[in-house]
Design an enzyme around this catalytic site. Structure first.
Site, PDB file in Angstrom:
ATOM      1  CG  ASP A  11      -1.724   1.194   1.426  1.00 40.93           C
ATOM      2  OD1 ASP A  11      -2.398   1.586   0.457  1.00 40.93           O
ATOM      3  OD2 ASP A  11      -1.701   1.785   2.522  1.00 40.93           O
ATOM      4  CG  ASP A  13      -1.893   7.808   0.584  1.00 40.96           C
ATOM      5  OD1 ASP A  13      -0.816   7.962  -0.002  1.00 40.96           O
ATOM      6  OD2 ASP A  13      -2.954   8.362   0.224  1.00 40.96           O
ATOM      7  CG  ASP A 217      -2.062   2.379   6.566  1.00 41.34           C
ATOM      8  OD1 ASP A 217      -2.331   2.151   5.360  1.00 41.34           O
ATOM      9  OD2 ASP A 217      -2.357   3.442   7.125  1.00 41.34           O
TER      10      ASP A 217
END
Length: 266
Positions: A11, A13, A217
């Site tokens: 991922d 961001d 996250d």
């Protein structure tokens, strides 16, 4: 490309990029280590293709990537030594469209909002300036973020009524997920499906197995993290929620790119 054994799927961001500044300086050591070891780094994000292209350039990344929560798999033209079934040539990439067209998901979001009586604002409703304010992106980057193909980020103006909206989205035959800043409405695609498709292409190239490591996250990363061999959960305020969805995941001590760096080097 040389034969590989490991594939890293990440991922952006809050993971490889800092949640607030979008910087990746703290991850440079691990990025260089991956590059030296010729281990492909596949970016897997809710960002648009237009938005990811300059990020890839800054990262010196030449590998395939996944955009808009699995809506599309983007393979640089000529990357694999075979024709990719179902791919469409879009710019410099063979794009495998796994999601519904953007016009269809924005129509469905509007219909779900009207049916539920829950007001929303998606990127299609915002100006470039408004997206810049919501995301902290520079204006030029916000403009790229609004160049969507498969997935619509949105905010619910009555957060307590979000479940009513989500139920209406499902009645429209669409899916929804939650990222670091926005909810997203998608078609039938997700990050896990896109990862399976791309790993299948690597296996076809190599004639063998691929060992996958994933880093994320947010809740919208859970499905693809359950798909990889080694799921790594980047520490954040949402990590307990993510850990409940991916109980086999390893949790980093540090947040963002610093946590990413330590995990990849390890």
């Amino acid at each position: 490309m040389s034969r590989l054994q490991i594939l890293v799927v990440s991922d952006l961001d809050g993971t490889l990029l800092d949640h607030t500044t979008y910087a990746f300086d703290a991850a440079r050591a691990a990025l260089e280590r991956l590059r030296a070891a010729r281990v492909p780094l596949v970016l897997c994000t809710s960002k648009s293709r237009a938005e990811v292209e300059p990020i890839r350039a800054a990262l010196r990344n030449a590998h395939p990537f996944i955009v808009e929560n699995g809506g599309g798999v983007c393979v640089p033209v000529g990357y694999f030594p075979f024709e990719i079934e179902g791919a469409e040539r879009r710019g410099d990439y063979d794009v495998i469209p796994l999601g519904d067209p953007y016009a269809e998901v924005t129509r469905a979001l509007s219909s779900a909002s009207q049916a539920s009586g829950v007001e929303v604002r998606g990127f299609a409703d915002m100006t470039d300036d408004e997206v810049a304010v919501e995301t902290g992106l520079a204006l030029a980057e916000a403009r790229l973020a609004r160049r969507r193909e498969f997935d619509e980020p949105f905010v619910v103006l009555e957060p307590d009524r979000a479940p009513e909206l989500f139920a209406a989205i499902e009645r429209e035959g669409k899916r929804w997920t939650t990222g670091g800043r926005f909810h997203h409405i998608t078609g039938p695609s997700d990050k896990a499906t896109a990862v399976r498709v791309l790993v299948g292409l690597y296996r076809r190239q190599l004639g063998g197995d691929v060992h996958t490591v994933g880093l994320g996250d947010a809740p919208n990363d859970a499905e693809f993290l359950r798909e990889v061999d080694v799921p790594i959960l980047i520490a954040s305020s949402r990590v307990d929620q993510l850990r409940a969805l991916v109980p086999a995941g390893r949790v980093t001590t540090l947040e963002g790119p610093a946590g990413w760096n330590a995990a990849v080097l390890a």
